[in-house]
Write a protein that holds these residues in place. Sequence first.
Motif, PDB file in Angstrom:
ATOM      1  N   LEU A 109       0.913  -1.311  -0.227  1.00 43.99           N
ATOM      2  CA  LEU A 109      -0.138   0.082  -0.091  1.00 43.99           C
ATOM      3  C   LEU A 109       0.966   1.180   0.052  1.00 43.99           C
ATOM      4  O   LEU A 109       2.011   1.122   0.287  1.00 43.99           O
ATOM      5  N   ASP A 110       0.233   2.401  -0.268  1.00 42.81           N
ATOM      6  CA  ASP A 110       1.010   3.689  -0.027  1.00 42.81           C
ATOM      7  C   ASP A 110       0.297   4.291   1.045  1.00 42.81           C
ATOM      8  O   ASP A 110      -0.673   3.882   1.592  1.00 42.81           O
ATOM      9  N   SER A 111       0.768   5.491   1.483  1.00 46.97           N
ATOM     10  CA  SER A 111       0.272   6.290   2.634  1.00 46.97           C
ATOM     11  C   SER A 111      -1.234   6.552   2.451  1.00 46.97           C
ATOM     12  O   SER A 111      -1.964   6.415   3.238  1.00 46.97           O
ATOM     13  N   SER A 112      -1.678   7.106   1.351  1.00 46.20           N
ATOM     14  CA  SER A 112      -3.030   7.496   0.956  1.00 46.20           C
ATOM     15  C   SER A 112      -3.629   6.228   1.136  1.00 46.20           C
ATOM     16  O   SER A 112      -4.879   6.358   1.378  1.00 46.20           O
ATOM     17  N   GLN A 113      -3.442   5.232   0.509  1.00 45.05           N
ATOM     18  CA  GLN A 113      -4.164   3.783   0.529  1.00 45.05           C
ATOM     19  C   GLN A 113      -4.269   3.318   2.057  1.00 45.05           C
ATOM     20  O   GLN A 113      -5.289   2.738   2.302  1.00 45.05           O
ATOM     21  N   LEU A 114      -3.145   3.868   2.810  1.00 51.64           N
ATOM     22  CA  LEU A 114      -3.435   3.167   4.129  1.00 51.64           C
ATOM     23  C   LEU A 114      -4.295   4.084   5.198  1.00 51.64           C
ATOM     24  O   LEU A 114      -5.107   3.452   5.732  1.00 51.64           O
ATOM     25  N   VAL A 115      -4.477   5.361   4.618  1.00 51.02           N
ATOM     26  CA  VAL A 115      -5.570   6.058   5.381  1.00 51.02           C
ATOM     27  C   VAL A 115      -6.879   5.533   4.757  1.00 51.02           C
ATOM     28  O   VAL A 115      -7.712   5.342   5.646  1.00 51.02           O
ATOM     29  N   ALA A 116      -7.122   5.254   3.614  1.00 51.24           N
ATOM     30  CA  ALA A 116      -8.274   4.813   2.925  1.00 51.24           C
ATOM     31  C   ALA A 116      -8.737   3.502   3.867  1.00 51.24           C
ATOM     32  O   ALA A 116      -9.722   3.015   3.790  1.00 51.24           O
ATOM     33  N   ALA A 117      -7.570   2.640   3.783  1.00 45.01           N
ATOM     34  CA  ALA A 117      -7.892   1.266   4.476  1.00 45.01           C
ATOM     35  C   ALA A 117      -8.488   1.478   6.051  1.00 45.01           C
ATOM     36  O   ALA A 117      -9.339   0.599   6.341  1.00 45.01           O
ATOM     37  N   ILE A 118      -7.915   2.445   6.546  1.00 47.12           N
ATOM     38  CA  ILE A 118      -8.625   2.547   7.968  1.00 47.12           C
ATOM     39  C   ILE A 118      -9.849   2.988   7.901  1.00 47.12           C
ATOM     40  O   ILE A 118     -10.606   2.586   8.783  1.00 47.12           O
ATOM     41  N   ARG A 119     -10.134   3.915   7.092  1.00 48.26           N
ATOM     42  CA  ARG A 119     -11.809   4.291   6.994  1.00 48.26           C
ATOM     43  C   ARG A 119     -12.413   2.981   6.569  1.00 48.26           C
ATOM     44  O   ARG A 119     -13.779   2.980   6.964  1.00 48.26           O
ATOM     45  N   ARG A 120     -11.861   2.079   5.926  1.00 48.95           N
ATOM     46  CA  ARG A 120     -12.844   0.878   5.289  1.00 48.95           C
ATOM     47  C   ARG A 120     -12.795   0.295   6.661  1.00 48.95           C
ATOM     48  O   ARG A 120     -14.011  -0.385   6.893  1.00 48.95           O
ATOM     49  N   LEU A 121     -11.862  -0.203   7.397  1.00 47.22           N
ATOM     50  CA  LEU A 121     -11.984  -0.828   8.493  1.00 47.22           C
ATOM     51  C   LEU A 121     -13.050  -0.478   9.565  1.00 47.22           C
ATOM     52  O   LEU A 121     -13.785  -1.104  10.163  1.00 47.22           O
ATOM     53  N   GLU A 122     -13.196   0.948   9.505  1.00 45.97           N
ATOM     54  CA  GLU A 122     -14.072   1.397  10.545  1.00 45.97           C
ATOM     55  C   GLU A 122     -15.362   1.247   9.985  1.00 45.97           C
ATOM     56  O   GLU A 122     -16.683   1.466  10.846  1.00 45.97           O
ATOM     57  N   LYS A 123     -15.509   1.143   8.807  1.00 47.66           N
ATOM     58  CA  LYS A 123     -17.098   0.539   8.118  1.00 47.66           C
ATOM     59  C   LYS A 123     -17.258  -0.838   8.439  1.00 47.66           C
ATOM     60  O   LYS A 123     -18.256  -1.439   8.087  1.00 47.66           O
ATOM     61  N   GLY A 124     -16.486  -1.464   9.197  1.00 46.64           N
ATOM     62  CA  GLY A 124     -16.726  -3.009   9.623  1.00 46.64           C
ATOM     63  C   GLY A 124     -16.254  -3.915   8.434  1.00 46.64           C
ATOM     64  O   GLY A 124     -16.910  -5.181   8.357  1.00 46.64           O
ATOM     65  N   GLU A 125     -15.285  -3.549   7.545  1.00 46.52           N
ATOM     66  CA  GLU A 125     -14.838  -4.304   6.274  1.00 46.52           C
ATOM     67  C   GLU A 125     -13.155  -4.247   6.287  1.00 46.52           C
ATOM     68  O   GLU A 125     -12.919  -3.312   6.230  1.00 46.52           O
ATOM     69  N   ASP A 126     -12.765  -5.418   5.705  1.00 46.80           N
ATOM     70  CA  ASP A 126     -11.379  -5.395   5.463  1.00 46.80           C
ATOM     71  C   ASP A 126     -11.159  -5.361   4.098  1.00 46.80           C
ATOM     72  O   ASP A 126     -12.165  -4.957   3.222  1.00 46.80           O
ATOM     73  N   LEU A 127      -9.875  -5.087   3.605  1.00 44.76           N
ATOM     74  CA  LEU A 127      -9.554  -4.705   2.163  1.00 44.76           C
ATOM     75  C   LEU A 127      -9.951  -5.966   1.278  1.00 44.76           C
ATOM     76  O   LEU A 127      -9.668  -5.597   0.099  1.00 44.76           O
ATOM     77  N   GLY A 128     -10.241  -6.904   1.617  1.00 42.69           N
ATOM     78  CA  GLY A 128     -10.750  -8.187   1.044  1.00 42.69           C
ATOM     79  C   GLY A 128     -12.200  -8.118   0.834  1.00 42.69           C
ATOM     80  O   GLY A 128     -12.685  -8.868   0.131  1.00 42.69           O
ATOM     81  N   GLY A 129     -12.732  -7.324   1.462  1.00 44.33           N
ATOM     82  CA  GLY A 129     -14.288  -6.999   1.275  1.00 44.33           C
ATOM     83  C   GLY A 129     -15.069  -7.824   2.471  1.00 44.33           C
ATOM     84  O   GLY A 129     -16.177  -8.144   2.365  1.00 44.33           O
ATOM     85  N   ASN A 130     -14.259  -8.302   3.458  1.00 44.69           N
ATOM     86  CA  ASN A 130     -14.941  -9.289   4.364  1.00 44.69           C
ATOM     87  C   ASN A 130     -15.338  -8.478   5.504  1.00 44.69           C
ATOM     88  O   ASN A 130     -14.662  -7.600   5.950  1.00 44.69           O
ATOM     89  N   LYS A 131     -16.311  -8.829   6.166  1.00 39.10           N
ATOM     90  CA  LYS A 131     -17.131  -8.244   7.336  1.00 39.10           C
ATOM     91  C   LYS A 131     -16.056  -8.619   8.614  1.00 39.10           C
ATOM     92  O   LYS A 131     -15.500  -9.711   8.638  1.00 39.10           O
ATOM     93  N   LEU A 132     -16.036  -7.429   9.484  1.00 39.96           N
ATOM     94  CA  LEU A 132     -15.122  -7.854  10.802  1.00 39.96           C
ATOM     95  C   LEU A 132     -16.030  -7.768  11.884  1.00 39.96           C
ATOM     96  O   LEU A 132     -17.146  -7.317  11.929  1.00 39.96           O
ATOM     97  N   ASP A 133     -15.713  -8.633  12.855  1.00 35.75           N
ATOM     98  CA  ASP A 133     -16.420  -8.889  14.011  1.00 35.75           C
ATOM     99  C   ASP A 133     -16.001  -7.961  14.975  1.00 35.75           C
ATOM    100  O   ASP A 133     -14.837  -8.057  15.588  1.00 35.75           O
ATOM    101  N   GLY A 134     -16.590  -6.877  15.492  1.00 37.84           N
ATOM    102  CA  GLY A 134     -16.060  -5.946  16.321  1.00 37.84           C
ATOM    103  C   GLY A 134     -15.740  -4.703  15.565  1.00 37.84           C
ATOM    104  O   GLY A 134     -15.204  -4.525  14.336  1.00 37.84           O
ATOM    105  N   ASN A 135     -16.000  -3.593  16.206  1.00 41.89           N
ATOM    106  CA  ASN A 135     -15.709  -2.184  15.451  1.00 41.89           C
ATOM    107  C   ASN A 135     -14.287  -1.800  16.036  1.00 41.89           C
ATOM    108  O   ASN A 135     -13.609  -1.921  16.997  1.00 41.89           O
ATOM    109  N   VAL A 136     -13.904  -0.823  14.950  1.00 46.71           N
ATOM    110  CA  VAL A 136     -12.395  -0.121  15.244  1.00 46.71           C
ATOM    111  C   VAL A 136     -12.890   1.420  14.835  1.00 46.71           C
ATOM    112  O   VAL A 136     -13.838   1.683  14.158  1.00 46.71           O
ATOM    113  N   SER A 137     -12.013   2.112  15.504  1.00 48.35           N
ATOM    114  CA  SER A 137     -12.222   3.670  15.213  1.00 48.35           C
ATOM    115  C   SER A 137     -10.980   4.333  15.531  1.00 48.35           C
ATOM    116  O   SER A 137     -10.138   4.082  16.495  1.00 48.35           O
ATOM    117  N   PHE A 138     -10.423   5.212  14.232  1.00 48.78           N
ATOM    118  CA  PHE A 138      -9.282   5.681  14.572  1.00 48.78           C
ATOM    119  C   PHE A 138      -9.386   7.148  14.174  1.00 48.78           C
ATOM    120  O   PHE A 138     -10.300   7.805  13.614  1.00 48.78           O
TER     121      PHE A 138
END
Lengths: 221, 295
Positions: B124-153
């Motif tokens: 990833l690059d720095s901007s994609q890492l920021v985007a990845a964080i926002r995606r995790l916060e939506k409950g989904e990883d970069l593979g498009g899979n649901k996460l059990d439990g919330n994250v917030s950054f």
Amino acid sequence: MIRSITQQKPEEELDQLLEGLGRIFIIGCGTCVTLTQTGGGPEIAKMKEKLSQKGKMITGDVVVPVACDNLTRDALDEYGGRIDQADVLLIMTCAFGVQTIARQIKKMVVPALDTLFIGKETSLGEFNEICTQCGTCILGETGGICPVTSCHKGLVNGPCGGTNNGKCEIDKDKECAWTLIYNRLNELNRLDAMRKLQKPRNHQGELSPGKWRLKLETRNP
Amino acid sequence: MVSAFKNALTSGKFVVTSEVAPPKGTNLDKMAHHIELLKDKVDAMNVTDHQSSVMRFPSLGGALLVKEMGGEPILQMTCRDRNRMALEADLLFASQRGINNVLCLTGDAVMFGDHKEAKGVFDLDSSQLVAAIRRLEKGEDLGGNKLDGNVSFCAGAIVTPEANPLEPQLIKFEKKIEAGAEFIQTQAVYDLDNFKGFMDYARQFPVKILAGIILLTSAPMARFMNKNVAGVNVPQELIDEMASAPKGRALSKGIEIAGRMIKRVREEKMCDGVHIMAIGKEEVVPEIMAAAGLD
């Protein structure tokens, strides 16, 4: 024309690879390594001299026209006897040539060169890497300059913080790919392409090792 | 949960961050000493991630120590050493352990560090890492899979206001904000008139900006940075001022200059705060803050 760019291995490494191997047959190539002066006639002559001084016996040598071509086998056929006498083949071609020859002749091979990249002679005597064959081409969004290859970090969203005066942080003789892309897109009035936030790259575009088959048209019965 | 640092950013106060560097090894005494000195003085402290590509105790472990000692950590994460899976996993762990501020960086090239033959990842690059964080916060990883439990950054990134050429850096800066960066810590700035020019441009974006202040420790150090650090430009008059310091007083002069700069940034309301980098001299950060009238 695209070329395989090579450089000679360090002498110490070659000495190690050839340790205990007294009789050597040397193979060069008339294409890329002749251009880069790493495996043409003059380089082979120098290698022969050096190895002879180290007490090695050179059973023969040849510069085949295109080492990576299957016809190399025919070119080597007439040297059969001299090759048979050798303990090892010292191959002064790129790794494609080394592998082609290794497939064709039942002998241990030692590469005399390291293959650096697939590139192009961009000015007299200067070679630059132009494509890493990543399988997911993005040249359509970068004005035809490849950041995957030309940016040290392969970044697809613009430069890192290490770029300085249009040069790369790892070497001030290397251009910063993203300065080049910026200038090109600016010239084409297409900076909007650079403003697009690119998704993470697909690093599995073609699963390594690459293999591809021509899809022959199936005929209706 | 909103982090204390994010609260500080949105409170309208002049925010101060600094940094601590994990050690080469497992002896955390010195780092703990720096944390103790700074934790009640600054709003948050960055924990560096294998700075200059030198292998160290991990930033995640360092951030945990800051947290355990009652400080507010900003976890620095570079894209040099981990692919997207490892980065996401570390983010999950960080969030679960209450580390909620992240600074996303590309990372220096491997060859500058002490493991020169290692593979640089940069999946990833720095901007994609920021985007990845926002995606995790939506409950989904970069593979498009649901996460059990919330994250917030509270996610941030950096910019080099004195880069040359500047425009490609600014395009990247805008992409980082588009990806979801809430704060930006800048590369060191010394020419504050120049920095004001950058802020005139940057103010249009919904992002908090902390001006980078690197402590000058000597005139040769300033010249070294000018020559070797991309996007850092110490003006000649500051170098002269450092050189004018009596023998043994260069560090005090550097503290005075840093304090003076921070004071001006604050008084003229140039940006939202400062990020003080006292590389190797973390113990003088309180003195810099005092010189800036921030204590």
